[in-house]
Design an enzyme around this catalytic site. Structure first.
Site, mmCIF file in Angstrom:
data_model
loop_
_atom_site.group_PDB
_atom_site.id
_atom_site.type_symbol
_atom_site.label_atom_id
_atom_site.label_comp_id
_atom_site.label_asym_id
_atom_site.label_seq_id
_atom_site.Cartn_x
_atom_site.Cartn_y
_atom_site.Cartn_z
ATOM 1 N N SER A 160 -30.916 -1.980 -10.481
ATOM 2 C CA SER A 160 -31.176 -2.898 -9.820
ATOM 3 C C SER A 160 -30.547 -3.211 -8.229
ATOM 4 O O SER A 160 -31.565 -3.758 -7.347
ATOM 5 C CB SER A 160 -30.645 -4.590 -10.837
ATOM 6 O OG SER A 160 -30.874 -4.452 -11.888
ATOM 7 N N HIS A 177 -35.258 -0.633 -17.342
ATOM 8 C CA HIS A 177 -34.911 -1.731 -18.229
ATOM 9 C C HIS A 177 -36.391 -2.009 -18.920
ATOM 10 O O HIS A 177 -35.965 -2.012 -20.755
ATOM 11 C CB HIS A 177 -34.450 -3.126 -18.471
ATOM 12 C CG HIS A 177 -33.279 -2.935 -17.162
ATOM 13 N ND1 HIS A 177 -33.035 -3.491 -15.624
ATOM 14 C CD2 HIS A 177 -32.526 -2.864 -16.801
ATOM 15 C CE1 HIS A 177 -31.957 -3.774 -15.576
ATOM 16 N NE2 HIS A 177 -31.194 -2.679 -16.257
ATOM 17 N N ARG A 206 -28.716 6.560 -17.600
ATOM 18 C CA ARG A 206 -29.818 7.473 -16.768
ATOM 19 C C ARG A 206 -29.289 9.412 -16.297
ATOM 20 O O ARG A 206 -30.255 9.806 -15.383
ATOM 21 C CB ARG A 206 -29.778 6.500 -15.295
ATOM 22 C CG ARG A 206 -30.747 5.147 -16.211
ATOM 23 C CD ARG A 206 -30.316 3.821 -14.724
ATOM 24 N NE ARG A 206 -29.058 4.122 -14.729
ATOM 25 C CZ ARG A 206 -29.108 3.671 -13.670
ATOM 26 N NH1 ARG A 206 -29.510 3.019 -12.801
ATOM 27 N NH2 ARG A 206 -26.789 2.812 -13.453
ATOM 28 N N LYS A 255 -19.513 -8.107 -11.317
ATOM 29 C CA LYS A 255 -21.312 -8.553 -9.433
ATOM 30 C C LYS A 255 -20.872 -10.010 -9.609
ATOM 31 O O LYS A 255 -20.605 -10.371 -10.384
ATOM 32 C CB LYS A 255 -21.567 -7.824 -11.055
ATOM 33 C CG LYS A 255 -21.774 -5.816 -11.231
ATOM 34 C CD LYS A 255 -23.254 -5.871 -11.950
ATOM 35 C CE LYS A 255 -23.337 -4.676 -12.320
ATOM 36 N NZ LYS A 255 -24.613 -3.867 -12.387
HETATM 37 N N1 COA Z 1 -33.571 0.818 -16.120
HETATM 38 C C1 COA Z 1 -33.108 0.786 -14.856
HETATM 39 N N2 COA Z 1 -31.888 0.296 -14.473
HETATM 40 C C2 COA Z 1 -30.599 0.187 -15.387
HETATM 41 C C3 COA Z 1 -30.948 0.772 -16.484
HETATM 42 C C4 COA Z 1 -32.548 1.692 -17.082
HETATM 43 N N3 COA Z 1 -32.893 1.800 -18.128
HETATM 44 N N4 COA Z 1 -29.976 1.164 -17.498
HETATM 45 C C5 COA Z 1 -28.733 0.510 -16.541
HETATM 46 N N5 COA Z 1 -29.902 -0.070 -14.881
HETATM 47 C C6 COA Z 1 -28.206 -0.381 -13.846
HETATM 48 C C7 COA Z 1 -28.907 -1.648 -13.462
HETATM 49 O O1 COA Z 1 -29.932 -1.577 -13.203
HETATM 50 C C8 COA Z 1 -27.446 -1.643 -12.991
HETATM 51 O O2 COA Z 1 -27.941 -1.486 -12.043
HETATM 52 P P1 COA Z 1 -27.378 -2.159 -10.738
HETATM 53 O O3 COA Z 1 -25.067 -2.069 -11.263
HETATM 54 O O4 COA Z 1 -27.703 -2.032 -9.432
HETATM 55 O O5 COA Z 1 -27.098 -3.782 -10.956
HETATM 56 C C9 COA Z 1 -26.202 -0.929 -13.815
HETATM 57 O O6 COA Z 1 -27.256 -0.355 -14.480
HETATM 58 C C10 COA Z 1 -25.506 -1.413 -15.056
HETATM 59 O O7 COA Z 1 -25.510 -2.486 -15.203
HETATM 60 P P2 COA Z 1 -26.491 -3.069 -16.684
HETATM 61 O O8 COA Z 1 -27.320 -3.356 -17.163
HETATM 62 O O9 COA Z 1 -26.782 -4.783 -16.155
HETATM 63 O O10 COA Z 1 -24.815 -3.751 -16.765
HETATM 64 P P3 COA Z 1 -23.581 -3.993 -16.599
HETATM 65 O O11 COA Z 1 -22.904 -2.827 -15.900
HETATM 66 O O12 COA Z 1 -23.919 -4.568 -15.501
HETATM 67 O O13 COA Z 1 -22.606 -4.874 -17.584
HETATM 68 C C11 COA Z 1 -23.239 -6.339 -19.705
HETATM 69 C C12 COA Z 1 -23.181 -5.842 -17.747
HETATM 70 C C13 COA Z 1 -22.784 -7.625 -19.689
HETATM 71 C C14 COA Z 1 -23.351 -5.181 -20.939
HETATM 72 C C15 COA Z 1 -20.914 -5.722 -19.134
HETATM 73 O O14 COA Z 1 -20.707 -6.176 -18.647
HETATM 74 C C16 COA Z 1 -20.528 -6.300 -20.702
HETATM 75 O O15 COA Z 1 -20.311 -6.333 -21.477
HETATM 76 N N6 COA Z 1 -19.936 -8.162 -20.072
HETATM 77 C C17 COA Z 1 -18.953 -8.658 -21.199
HETATM 78 C C18 COA Z 1 -17.423 -8.153 -21.120
HETATM 79 C C19 COA Z 1 -17.021 -6.969 -21.857
HETATM 80 O O16 COA Z 1 -18.019 -7.443 -22.920
HETATM 81 N N7 COA Z 1 -17.061 -5.649 -21.358
HETATM 82 C C20 COA Z 1 -16.725 -5.204 -21.864
HETATM 83 C C21 COA Z 1 -15.685 -5.013 -22.349
HETATM 84 S S1 COA Z 1 -13.866 -4.584 -21.671
#
Ligand code: COA
Length: 164
Positions: free
Chosen positions: A131, A18, A93, A42
Site C-alpha cells: 500500500s 489484497h 510476500r 501506522k
Molecule cells: N498485497 C499487497 N500488499 C500486501 C499484501 C498483499 N497480498 N499483503 C500484505 N501487504 C502489505 C500491505 O499493503 C501493507 O503495506 P504497507 O505497510 O505499505 O501499508 C503491509 O503489507 C502490511 O499491512 P497490513 O496487511 O494492512 O497489516 P498491518 O501490518 O498494517 O497490520 C493489523 C494490520 C490490523 C492486522 C494489525 O496491526 C493488528 O492486528 N492490529 C490490532 C492490534 C493487534 O492485535 N496486534 C497484534 C498483537 S500484538
C-alpha cells in the site's frame, strides 16, 4: 462445522495484491470476513471509514458469496474470538515479511489459541506490491491502475486534488 476466517489489515488502501489473497482464501474457507483494523504504528492516508468503504465496494464487485466485510478496533485476536473465527489469513510476500508476521501470529495465538494464522502467497506480480508503494506513486502523479482496483484509483484522484 463451518470454517470462518478473518482476513485483517489496515487496507490503506486495498490493492490488487489484497484482492488476490481474498480470492485464494475464499476457496479454502466457508466464510471470509475481510476486516479493516488499525495498526497503532501506522498513520493511514485514508480514514477508517474511507478504507472501509473502499473494501466494501471492491468486495461487492468480486461477487464472492462467502466473503463479507467487517471492522474491528483493539486486539485482532479478541475480535477473532468474538466472531468465532478459527483462522487468521495473512499474505506473505517475501522473506522480509516473515519476522513481523511470525511475531504477530505467535502473539495472536497466545491471546486466542483457537485460531490458526494461515499464510497465503500472492501471485508473482503482487509479491513486491505494498500500500505504501502505491501511495507514493499516486502522490507523485504516477499511474496506479495496474496496482489497484478502479474505486481506489478514483479515491486517489480525489485525495490528491485531481492528480493521478
Ligand atoms: N498485497 C499487497 N500488499 C500486501 C499484501 C498483499 N497480498 N499483503 C500484505 N501487504 C502489505 C500491505 O499493503 C501493507 O503495506 P504497507 O505497510 O505499505 O501499508 C503491509 O503489507 C502490511 O499491512 P497490513 O496487511 O494492512 O497489516 P498491518 O501490518 O498494517 O497490520 C493489523 C494490520 C490490523 C492486522 C494489525 O496491526 C493488528 O492486528 N492490529 C490490532 C492490534 C493487534 O492485535 N496486534 C497484534 C498483537 S500484538
Amino acid at each position: 462445522m463451518k470454517k470462518l476466517a478473518v482476513y485483517p489489515g489496515t487496507f490503506d488502501p486495498i490493492t490488487n495484491g489484497h484482492i488476490d489473497i481474498i480470492v485464494r482464501a475464499s476457496k479454502l474457507f466457508d466464510r471470509i470476513i475481510v476486516s479493516v483494523g488499525e495498526n497503532p504504528q501506522k498513520k493511514p492516508l485514508f480514514t477508517h471509514s474511507e478504507r472501509m468503504g473502499l473494501v466494501e465496494n471492491v468486495v461487492e464487485t468480486l461477487a464472492l458469496d462467502n466473503v463479507d466485510v467487517g471492522y474491528f478496533s483493539g486486539l485482532l485476536a479478541r475480535y477473532a474470538d468474538e466472531i468465532g473465527a478459527t483462522a487468521i489469513i495473512r499474505g506473505l510476500r517475501a522473506v522480509s515479511d516473515f519476522e513481523y508476521e511470525f511475531q504477530m501470529a505467535l502473539a495472536n495465538r497466545k491471546i486466542y489459541p483457537d485460531a490458526e494464522t494461515v499464510f497465503l502467497m500472492p501471485s508473482e506480480p503482487f509479491v513486491y506490491l505494498s500500500s505504501s508503494m502505491v501511495k507514493i506513486i499516486a502522490q507523485n502523479s504516477g499511474d496506479v491502475s495496474i496496482f489497484v482496483p478502479k474505486p481506489v484509483e478514483i479515491a486517489f484522484h480525489k485525495k490528491f486534488g485531481g492528480k493521478k
